[in-house]
Design an enzyme around this catalytic site. Structure first.
Site, PDB file in Angstrom:
ATOM      1  N   GLU A  34       0.845  -1.191   0.000  1.00 44.38           N
ATOM      2  CA  GLU A  34       0.000   0.000   0.000  1.00 44.38           C
ATOM      3  C   GLU A  34       0.885   1.248   0.000  1.00 44.38           C
ATOM      4  O   GLU A  34       1.863   1.333   0.745  1.00 44.38           O
ATOM      5  CB  GLU A  34      -0.914  -0.035   1.238  1.00 44.38           C
ATOM      6  CG  GLU A  34      -1.595   1.252   1.595  1.00 44.38           C
ATOM      7  CD  GLU A  34      -2.467   1.847   0.477  1.00 44.38           C
ATOM      8  OE1 GLU A  34      -3.281   1.125  -0.119  1.00 44.38           O
ATOM      9  OE2 GLU A  34      -2.306   3.057   0.215  1.00 44.38           O
ATOM     10  N   TYR A 217     -28.053   8.012   5.074  1.00 44.52           N
ATOM     11  CA  TYR A 217     -28.352   6.765   5.789  1.00 44.52           C
ATOM     12  C   TYR A 217     -27.480   6.685   7.035  1.00 44.52           C
ATOM     13  O   TYR A 217     -26.460   7.363   7.138  1.00 44.52           O
ATOM     14  CB  TYR A 217     -28.149   5.538   4.889  1.00 44.52           C
ATOM     15  CG  TYR A 217     -26.809   5.421   4.207  1.00 44.52           C
ATOM     16  CD1 TYR A 217     -25.691   4.946   4.878  1.00 44.52           C
ATOM     17  CD2 TYR A 217     -26.652   5.773   2.862  1.00 44.52           C
ATOM     18  CE1 TYR A 217     -24.463   4.820   4.241  1.00 44.52           C
ATOM     19  CE2 TYR A 217     -25.433   5.657   2.210  1.00 44.52           C
ATOM     20  CZ  TYR A 217     -24.339   5.177   2.908  1.00 44.52           C
ATOM     21  OH  TYR A 217     -23.123   5.060   2.274  1.00 44.52           O
ATOM     22  N   ASP A 297     -11.638  -0.762  -8.698  1.00 44.89           N
ATOM     23  CA  ASP A 297     -11.624   0.467  -9.495  1.00 44.89           C
ATOM     24  C   ASP A 297     -10.486   0.486 -10.519  1.00 44.89           C
ATOM     25  O   ASP A 297     -10.587   1.167 -11.536  1.00 44.89           O
ATOM     26  CB  ASP A 297     -11.477   1.694  -8.584  1.00 44.89           C
ATOM     27  CG  ASP A 297     -12.812   2.171  -8.031  1.00 44.89           C
ATOM     28  OD1 ASP A 297     -13.834   1.479  -8.248  1.00 44.89           O
ATOM     29  OD2 ASP A 297     -12.837   3.238  -7.384  1.00 44.89           O
TER      30      ASP A 297
HETATM   31  C1  LIG Z   1     -19.085   9.688  -3.582  1.00 47.42           C
HETATM   32  C2  LIG Z   1     -18.885   8.187  -3.679  1.00 47.42           C
HETATM   33  C3  LIG Z   1     -19.809   7.327  -3.088  1.00 47.42           C
HETATM   34  C4  LIG Z   1     -19.662   5.927  -3.217  1.00 47.42           C
HETATM   35  N1  LIG Z   1     -20.590   5.104  -2.652  1.00 47.42           N
HETATM   36  C5  LIG Z   1     -20.500   3.761  -2.846  1.00 47.42           C
HETATM   37  C6  LIG Z   1     -21.485   2.867  -2.295  1.00 47.42           C
HETATM   38  O1  LIG Z   1     -22.434   3.289  -1.607  1.00 47.42           O
HETATM   39  N2  LIG Z   1     -21.357   1.524  -2.549  1.00 47.42           N
HETATM   40  C7  LIG Z   1     -20.326   1.026  -3.289  1.00 47.42           C
HETATM   41  O2  LIG Z   1     -20.267  -0.215  -3.489  1.00 47.42           O
HETATM   42  N3  LIG Z   1     -19.354   1.838  -3.788  1.00 47.42           N
HETATM   43  C8  LIG Z   1     -19.419   3.185  -3.588  1.00 47.42           C
HETATM   44  N4  LIG Z   1     -18.453   3.993  -4.096  1.00 47.42           N
HETATM   45  C9  LIG Z   1     -17.341   3.406  -4.877  1.00 47.42           C
HETATM   46  C10 LIG Z   1     -16.227   2.820  -4.017  1.00 47.42           C
HETATM   47  O3  LIG Z   1     -15.795   3.797  -3.109  1.00 47.42           O
HETATM   48  C11 LIG Z   1     -15.031   2.367  -4.862  1.00 47.42           C
HETATM   49  O4  LIG Z   1     -15.479   1.707  -6.009  1.00 47.42           O
HETATM   50  C12 LIG Z   1     -14.128   1.438  -4.038  1.00 47.42           C
HETATM   51  O5  LIG Z   1     -13.522   2.158  -2.997  1.00 47.42           O
HETATM   52  C13 LIG Z   1     -13.052   0.786  -4.898  1.00 47.42           C
HETATM   53  O6  LIG Z   1     -12.169   0.044  -4.090  1.00 47.42           O
HETATM   54  P1  LIG Z   1     -10.722  -0.308  -4.592  1.00 47.42           P
HETATM   55  O7  LIG Z   1     -10.083  -1.080  -3.486  1.00 47.42           O
HETATM   56  O8  LIG Z   1     -10.774  -0.897  -5.948  1.00 47.42           O
HETATM   57  O9  LIG Z   1      -9.973   1.105  -4.772  1.00 47.42           O
HETATM   58  P2  LIG Z   1      -9.601   2.204  -3.692  1.00 47.42           P
HETATM   59  O10 LIG Z   1     -10.570   2.250  -2.592  1.00 47.42           O
HETATM   60  O11 LIG Z   1      -9.330   3.454  -4.448  1.00 47.42           O
HETATM   61  O12 LIG Z   1      -8.230   1.667  -3.074  1.00 47.42           O
HETATM   62  C14 LIG Z   1      -7.021   1.734  -3.796  1.00 47.42           C
HETATM   63  C15 LIG Z   1      -5.844   1.632  -2.821  1.00 47.42           C
HETATM   64  O13 LIG Z   1      -4.634   1.573  -3.572  1.00 47.42           O
HETATM   65  C16 LIG Z   1      -3.685   2.460  -3.015  1.00 47.42           C
HETATM   66  N5  LIG Z   1      -2.754   2.861  -4.086  1.00 47.42           N
HETATM   67  C17 LIG Z   1      -2.979   3.748  -5.086  1.00 47.42           C
HETATM   68  N6  LIG Z   1      -1.898   3.825  -5.882  1.00 47.42           N
HETATM   69  C18 LIG Z   1      -0.976   2.953  -5.395  1.00 47.42           C
HETATM   70  C19 LIG Z   1       0.339   2.585  -5.785  1.00 47.42           C
HETATM   71  N7  LIG Z   1       0.950   3.114  -6.849  1.00 47.42           N
HETATM   72  N8  LIG Z   1       1.012   1.653  -5.045  1.00 47.42           N
HETATM   73  C20 LIG Z   1       0.415   1.099  -3.952  1.00 47.42           C
HETATM   74  N9  LIG Z   1      -0.834   1.423  -3.521  1.00 47.42           N
HETATM   75  C21 LIG Z   1      -1.528   2.336  -4.244  1.00 47.42           C
HETATM   76  C22 LIG Z   1      -4.527   3.604  -2.466  1.00 47.42           C
HETATM   77  O14 LIG Z   1      -3.834   4.349  -1.482  1.00 47.42           O
HETATM   78  C23 LIG Z   1      -5.740   2.856  -1.915  1.00 47.42           C
HETATM   79  O15 LIG Z   1      -5.523   2.417  -0.594  1.00 47.42           O
HETATM   80  C24 LIG Z   1     -18.549   5.393  -3.950  1.00 47.42           C
HETATM   81  C25 LIG Z   1     -17.606   6.257  -4.499  1.00 47.42           C
HETATM   82  C26 LIG Z   1     -17.750   7.641  -4.374  1.00 47.42           C
HETATM   83  C27 LIG Z   1     -16.709   8.560  -4.989  1.00 47.42           C
END
Ligand SMILES: Cc1cc2nc3c(=O)[nH]c(=O)nc-3n(C[C@H](O)[C@H](O)[C@H](O)COP(=O)(O)OP(=O)(O)OC[C@H]3O[C@@H](n4cnc5c(N)ncnc54)[C@H](O)[C@@H]3O)c2cc1C
Length: 390
Positions: A34, A217, A297
């Site tokens: 991370e 909520y 994402d």
């Molecule tokens: C306003 C808003 C409301 C939302 N509401 C919902 C909801 O109600 N329900 C739902 O299911 N989803 C919701 N989402 C979507 C959800 O937040 C994301 O889709 C989710 O967090 C994706 O998870 P992830 O682990 O793929 O990415 P992220 O949560 O972005 O995690 C990525 C991680 O990688 C790390 N990282 C980045 N670059 C590097 C690198 N080069 N080297 C090492 N580490 C790195 C970051 O620091 C982070 O910890 C919402 C999003 C937004 C913006």
């Protein structure tokens, strides 16, 4: 043979930690890298729909999920101006009876902490903070990641879980445009004791406006209320994609919303209000290249208009582990994972954009159950990552 595989996970968000936990439970050796110095999540809520709740129940145990998640007893979509209920979205134990798992809501930090704790309980040395991934190199026998701090790590496969601005995705598929969608979200967490109880009926509510939407909520079993207020902007000027939110700007834009909306906006502590620009990227044709693939994402960044981004990352994590478990070698494992997940992830991502425009353009005076479209009406809850064919 696959059981001996070492899996490198880049990114310790909800997606990366879910994948790590699922892989550990299947007996794989896992290391998570991370970028930030202190593992954690932003202060905001996230909706867990039955499709992803299945995975959390399976991985964390239903007792842990129940202890961190709040199940709304009832829900509604209301008219922004009058507060009149337009659609009853029945909740409580209804989703569990219908889909086998709850519709619930959780503080992101609580979910993240529960996942991190479970991962650490399996392997105290699994999580490596302050390791910003910069590039990867593949050889015949493995894949090596290099980090900004000079460290390297070698494994059999590498999973890019590093979010919307994924560096792993850039390494695999080159530079792409990250597009500002024109949508902005104000997000806040409000202590419930700052709010009049009559403003909190039902437990979970969305207010449909003209080009504006407000959702609130409870999280932490009613200790806090989470809200998200969506609006539009021509451009997003901030360097970062989230910045402290301006209360006056938000109140001015939602000035014609019902008094209960105004009350929540006024009650949010200044340090708990954030403004997010919402971005997107074009869908990828494939996620996997050689020994590396993408998840969450990084693979399918979506707008929050179906509340499925975290849900898809959680589903991906469990299905990935099941694919590795089912396969004879890493090639087959990554192929099985992408085959099982690509269509669903890409569909939900594309539909989240369609729904953004639909919500933006809808006329609240004409909104009813027949014209309303959400993740449930699209059948997205009818998916169980614990049992789906991989
Ligand atoms: C306003 C808003 C409301 C939302 N509401 C919902 C909801 O109600 N329900 C739902 O299911 N989803 C919701 N989402 C979507 C959800 O937040 C994301 O889709 C989710 O967090 C994706 O998870 P992830 O682990 O793929 O990415 P992220 O949560 O972005 O995690 C990525 C991680 O990688 C790390 N990282 C980045 N670059 C590097 C690198 N080069 N080297 C090492 N580490 C790195 C970051 O620091 C982070 O910890 C919402 C999003 C937004 C913006």
């Amino acid at each position: 043979m696959m059981r001996d595989a070492r899996v490198l996970i880049i990114g310790g968000g909800i997606g990366g930690l879910t994948a790590a936990l699922a892989l550990q439970q299947k007996g794989f050796s896992v290391a998570v890298y991370e970028a930030v110095q202190k593992l954690g999540e932003v202060g905001a809520g996230v909706t867990i729909t039955p499709n992803s709740c299945h995975a959390l129940n399976y991985l964390l145990g239903e007792d842990v999920v129940d202890s961190i998640c709040s199940v709304p007893a009832s829900g509604a979509i209301k008219h922004y101006l009058t507060g009149e209920t337009l659609i009853d979205t029945l909740r409580g134990d209804g989703p569990k009876r219908q889909y086998g798992a709850n519709y619930c809501q959780v503080h992101r930090a609580d979910l993240h902490d529960a996942l991190a704790e479970a991962v650490r309980a399996n392997d105290a040395d699994c999580l490596h903070v302050d390791h910003r991934f910069v590039n990867l190199a593949e050889t015949a026998s493995g894949i090596t990641a290099t980090f900004a701090n000079g460290a390297t790590a070698t494994g059999d496969v590498l999973i890019g879980c590093d979010g919307m601005r994924s560096a792993v995705r850039r390494q695999l598929w080159g530079e792409e445009e990250i597009r500002f969608t024109g949508f902005v979200a104000f997000r806040g967490l409000v202590p419930t004791d700052r709010l009049a109880p009559e403003f909190l009926e039902p437990d979970s509510a969305a207010f449909a406006g003209r080009g504006h939407t407000f959702t609130r909520y409870k999280v932490r079993h009613g200790e806090l209320y989470n809200f998200v207020a969506f609006t539009r902007r021509d451009k997003w000027a901030a360097e970062s994609w989230s910045e402290p939110g301006e209360r006056d700007e938000m109140l001015a834009e939602f000035h014609d919303f019902a008094p209960e909306v105004q009350a929540i906006m006024r009650a949010v502590p200044a340090d708990q209000l954030f403004k997010w620009g919402l971005f997107d990227r074009p869908p990828l044709k494939r996620w996997t290249q050689g020994r590396a693939t993408l998840l969450g994402d990084a693979a399918h960044p979506m707008t929050p208009f179906l509340a499925q981004g975290a849900a898809m990352a959680i589903e991906d994590g469990l299905v990935l582990a099941r694919a590795l478990e089912a396969a004879e070698d890493w090639r087959e494992a990554l192929q099985r994972y992408e085959a099982a997940r690509y269509e669903r992830g890409t569909f939900v991502m594309c539909e989240s954009h369609v729904n953004a425009e639909r919500i933006y353009k809808r006329d609240p005076d004409k909104l009813n159950r027949r014209t309303h479209r959400n993740a449930e009406s699209m059948g997205l809850y009818d998916y169980n990552p614990v049992t789906v064919q991989v």
